[in-house]
Design an enzyme around this catalytic site. Structure first.
Site, PDB file in Angstrom:
ATOM      1  NE  ARG A 107      -3.593  -1.722  -0.017  1.00 10.72           N
ATOM      2  CZ  ARG A 107      -3.194  -2.907  -0.466  1.00 10.72           C
ATOM      3  NH1 ARG A 107      -2.181  -3.015  -1.322  1.00 10.72           N
ATOM      4  NH2 ARG A 107      -3.800  -3.981  -0.112  1.00 10.72           N
ATOM      5  CB  SER A 135      -9.135  -0.080   4.044  1.00  9.69           C
ATOM      6  OG  SER A 135      -9.780  -1.242   3.589  1.00  9.69           O
ATOM      7  CD  GLU A 171      -5.729   1.862   1.870  1.00  8.87           C
ATOM      8  OE1 GLU A 171      -5.722   0.788   2.493  1.00  8.87           O
ATOM      9  OE2 GLU A 171      -6.439   2.077   0.881  1.00  8.87           O
TER      10      GLU A 171
HETATM   11  C1  LIG Z   1     -15.294   2.165  -1.684  1.00 10.84           C
HETATM   12  C2  LIG Z   1     -13.801   2.193  -1.843  1.00 10.84           C
HETATM   13  C3  LIG Z   1     -13.082   0.993  -1.933  1.00 10.84           C
HETATM   14  C4  LIG Z   1     -11.690   1.004  -2.090  1.00 10.84           C
HETATM   15  N1  LIG Z   1     -11.019  -0.187  -2.169  1.00 10.84           N
HETATM   16  C5  LIG Z   1      -9.678  -0.205  -2.330  1.00 10.84           C
HETATM   17  C6  LIG Z   1      -8.966  -1.448  -2.402  1.00 10.84           C
HETATM   18  O1  LIG Z   1      -9.548  -2.526  -2.360  1.00 10.84           O
HETATM   19  N2  LIG Z   1      -7.622  -1.416  -2.535  1.00 10.84           N
HETATM   20  C7  LIG Z   1      -6.930  -0.232  -2.621  1.00 10.84           C
HETATM   21  O2  LIG Z   1      -5.704  -0.279  -2.747  1.00 10.84           O
HETATM   22  N3  LIG Z   1      -7.573   0.961  -2.551  1.00 10.84           N
HETATM   23  C8  LIG Z   1      -8.920   0.995  -2.405  1.00 10.84           C
HETATM   24  N4  LIG Z   1      -9.590   2.201  -2.320  1.00 10.84           N
HETATM   25  C9  LIG Z   1      -8.815   3.469  -2.361  1.00 10.84           C
HETATM   26  C10 LIG Z   1      -8.785   4.139  -3.759  1.00 10.84           C
HETATM   27  O3  LIG Z   1      -9.856   3.741  -4.554  1.00 10.84           O
HETATM   28  C11 LIG Z   1      -7.489   3.853  -4.516  1.00 10.84           C
HETATM   29  O4  LIG Z   1      -6.389   4.289  -3.767  1.00 10.84           O
HETATM   30  C12 LIG Z   1      -7.461   4.560  -5.883  1.00 10.84           C
HETATM   31  O5  LIG Z   1      -6.326   4.134  -6.612  1.00 10.84           O
HETATM   32  C13 LIG Z   1      -7.460   6.084  -5.779  1.00 10.84           C
HETATM   33  O6  LIG Z   1      -7.671   6.595  -7.097  1.00 10.84           O
HETATM   34  P1  LIG Z   1      -8.198   8.074  -7.337  1.00 10.84           P
HETATM   35  O7  LIG Z   1      -8.083   8.325  -8.791  1.00 10.84           O
HETATM   36  O8  LIG Z   1      -9.536   8.215  -6.736  1.00 10.84           O
HETATM   37  O9  LIG Z   1      -7.130   8.921  -6.539  1.00 10.84           O
HETATM   38  P2  LIG Z   1      -7.362  10.302  -5.757  1.00 10.84           P
HETATM   39  O10 LIG Z   1      -8.160  10.034  -4.530  1.00 10.84           O
HETATM   40  O11 LIG Z   1      -7.831  11.352  -6.684  1.00 10.84           O
HETATM   41  O12 LIG Z   1      -5.857  10.616  -5.327  1.00 10.84           O
HETATM   42  C14 LIG Z   1      -5.215   9.815  -4.357  1.00 10.84           C
HETATM   43  C15 LIG Z   1      -3.761  10.275  -4.227  1.00 10.84           C
HETATM   44  O13 LIG Z   1      -3.075  10.013  -5.434  1.00 10.84           O
HETATM   45  C16 LIG Z   1      -2.606  11.217  -6.010  1.00 10.84           C
HETATM   46  N5  LIG Z   1      -2.797  11.109  -7.463  1.00 10.84           N
HETATM   47  C17 LIG Z   1      -3.945  10.753  -8.115  1.00 10.84           C
HETATM   48  N6  LIG Z   1      -3.705  10.714  -9.442  1.00 10.84           N
HETATM   49  C18 LIG Z   1      -2.406  11.053  -9.609  1.00 10.84           C
HETATM   50  C19 LIG Z   1      -1.557  11.206 -10.747  1.00 10.84           C
HETATM   51  N7  LIG Z   1      -1.991  10.977 -11.994  1.00 10.84           N
HETATM   52  N8  LIG Z   1      -0.265  11.582 -10.538  1.00 10.84           N
HETATM   53  C20 LIG Z   1       0.190  11.817  -9.284  1.00 10.84           C
HETATM   54  N9  LIG Z   1      -0.550  11.692  -8.179  1.00 10.84           N
HETATM   55  C21 LIG Z   1      -1.837  11.319  -8.347  1.00 10.84           C
HETATM   56  C22 LIG Z   1      -3.402  12.348  -5.376  1.00 10.84           C
HETATM   57  O14 LIG Z   1      -2.667  13.547  -5.351  1.00 10.84           O
HETATM   58  C23 LIG Z   1      -3.618  11.788  -3.988  1.00 10.84           C
HETATM   59  O15 LIG Z   1      -2.467  11.994  -3.210  1.00 10.84           O
HETATM   60  C24 LIG Z   1     -10.988   2.232  -2.160  1.00 10.84           C
HETATM   61  C25 LIG Z   1     -11.712   3.444  -2.060  1.00 10.84           C
HETATM   62  C26 LIG Z   1     -13.106   3.420  -1.914  1.00 10.84           C
HETATM   63  C27 LIG Z   1     -13.861   4.711  -1.821  1.00 10.84           C
END
Ligand SMILES: Cc1cc2nc3c(=O)[nH]c(=O)nc-3n(C[C@H](O)[C@H](O)[C@H](O)COP(=O)(O)OP(=O)(O)OC[C@H]3O[C@@H](n4cnc5c(N)ncnc54)[C@H](O)[C@@H]3O)c2cc1C
Length: 352
Positions: free
Chosen positions: A154, A232, A337
């Site tokens: 993670r 999480s 996380e």
């Molecule tokens: C219901 C639910 C279930 C989930 N289940 C899981 C799971 O099973 N496993 C897991 O690992 N995660 C899980 N997550 C967490 C999340 O979905 C992941 O971490 C996902 O990859 C985040 O993507 P995002 O585009 O929404 O990122 P954002 O929330 O928009 O950004 C997250 C971070 O990444 C950075 N970021 C985003 N895009 C970029 C980019 N292109 N370049 C540089 N930095 C960037 C942002 O600045 C921020 O720091 C879950 C979340 C939810 C709400």
């Protein structure tokens, strides 16, 4: 623009400046312009892994909205802004294996390397071959190999050095097969009726993962209040041998014969244990909290949810209460996380 409209927790105050970038050139230019102006920058995509302060963000928020998937056999080059879950569905439909256990994870492709997303025994690092990045330190664009990405449980070099790298695209090498990668997660193997280590049709694996995730409120669903979360909230602690032995002793003393914390050995990195187990045994139940504000999910102890009228301050207060309770009961410091934006995490149990 209120950031609560862009986050799955539906929390976060206003952005001082907001723009969407739908081409790689626009992303690079938006980041460069913000850096030249010396203003704080938040790169945001799906908003599913951020906890944004009620005060908002005092700088530019650049939303990554790039699209494009280039196929070359079992190798894919995917733009950062592509949504992740539809990509998984498409890979399974095309007979490409290696990401089927990561179905149902919200957010963008470009965010997957940031925290090395993982679920049900699979991690995205296993199939990433290169990450195309803009290095804000000198404005150059590179293709980083997996060894340069520092992937761990993670986390990654990107998460450990926040703000330096902007992910522009990710290259994945999958396996041309209708059958999944070997199933490692016992709960998933049971749901599929196979042994751990066996393969199964990828379409069945994807469907089983989605069903298990829905049962835990881990698939975004506008009709399910338990999905208004950041997934999480705490990572599973990885403890060295001495710290794990100390936890075993504390748990046995506190809980008697039931006090056996789950243990997943991680080679020379120590032993991973279960954050959900620790939280439950420290006395926090599903649903605990404010039924109109911030509460633990009714389906999953690890998810903190916004029941409608919550605030980030309330979310952080509940997270601290939980982390402090676990620390007091078991001496283990839980680490959040999601990424904190506009504020920092701190609890009596330690600063992450
Ligand atoms: C219901 C639910 C279930 C989930 N289940 C899981 C799971 O099973 N496993 C897991 O690992 N995660 C899980 N997550 C967490 C999340 O979905 C992941 O971490 C996902 O990859 C985040 O993507 P995002 O585009 O929404 O990122 P954002 O929330 O928009 O950004 C997250 C971070 O990444 C950075 N970021 C985003 N895009 C970029 C980019 N292109 N370049 C540089 N930095 C960037 C942002 O600045 C921020 O720091 C879950 C979340 C939810 C709400």
């Amino acid at each position: 623009m209120r950031l609560s409209d862009l986050t799955t927790l539906r929390l976060g105050g206003p952005a001082a400046r907001y723009l969407e970038a739908d081409t790689e050139e626009a992303v690079v230019e938006a980041v460069a312009a913000s850096d030249r102006a010396g203003e704080p920058l938040l790169v945001l995509a799906g908003g599913s892994n951020v906890v944004v302060a009620d005060e908002g963000f005092p700088g530019a928020v650049v939303r990554i909205a790039t699209r494009g998937v280039a196929h070359e056999g079992a190798t894919l080059e995917v733009a950062a802004g592509e949504p992740w879950d539809p990509l998984v569905a498409d890979c399974v439909a095309r007979g490409l294996a290696g990401v089927e256990c990561l179905a149902g994870i919200p957010g963008s492709v470009g965010a997957t390397p940031i925290q090395n997303v993982g679920a049900y025994g699979q991690e995205v690092a296993e199939t990433i071959r290169a990450v195309r990045v803009l290095d804000r330190a000198d404005g150059t664009i590179h293709a980083l190999e997996p060894a340069d990405c520092g992937f761990t449980y993670r986390s990654s070099a990107f998460k450990r050095e926040p703000g330096r790298w902007v992910v522009l695209a990710v290259r994945f090498a999958l396996e041309a097969s209708e059958r999944s990668a070997p199933i490692r997660y016992p709960e998933l193997a049971r749901a599929l009726g196979v042994e751990v280590g066996a393969r199964a049709p990828s379409a069945d694996v994807r469907a089983a993962v989605l069903a298990l995730r829905r049962g835990k409120g881990m698939v975004l669903d506008p009709d399910d209040a338990d999905t208004v979360s950041a997934g999480s909230f705490f990572t599973n602690p990885v403890l060295d041998a001495d710290a794990f032995a100390a936890l075993q002793a504390r748990a046995a003393q506190r809980l008697g014969p039931d006090g056996r914390p789950p243990a997943w050995p991680q080679g020379d990195r120590g032993v991973k244990t279960s954050a959900a187990w620790l939280i439950e045994r420290a006395g926090f139940r599903r649903g605990y909290g404010n039924p109109d504000g911030i509460a633990i999910s009714a389906k999953h102890t690890l998810a903190l949810t916004n029941r409608g009228a919550g605030t980030t301050a309330e979310l952080v207060a509940l997270a601290r209460e939980i982390a402090d309770g676990v620390h007091e009961a078991f001496g283990v410091a839980l680490v959040p996380e999601p990424v904190f934006v506009g504020h920092a995490w701190a609890s009596d149990a330690g600063v992450a």
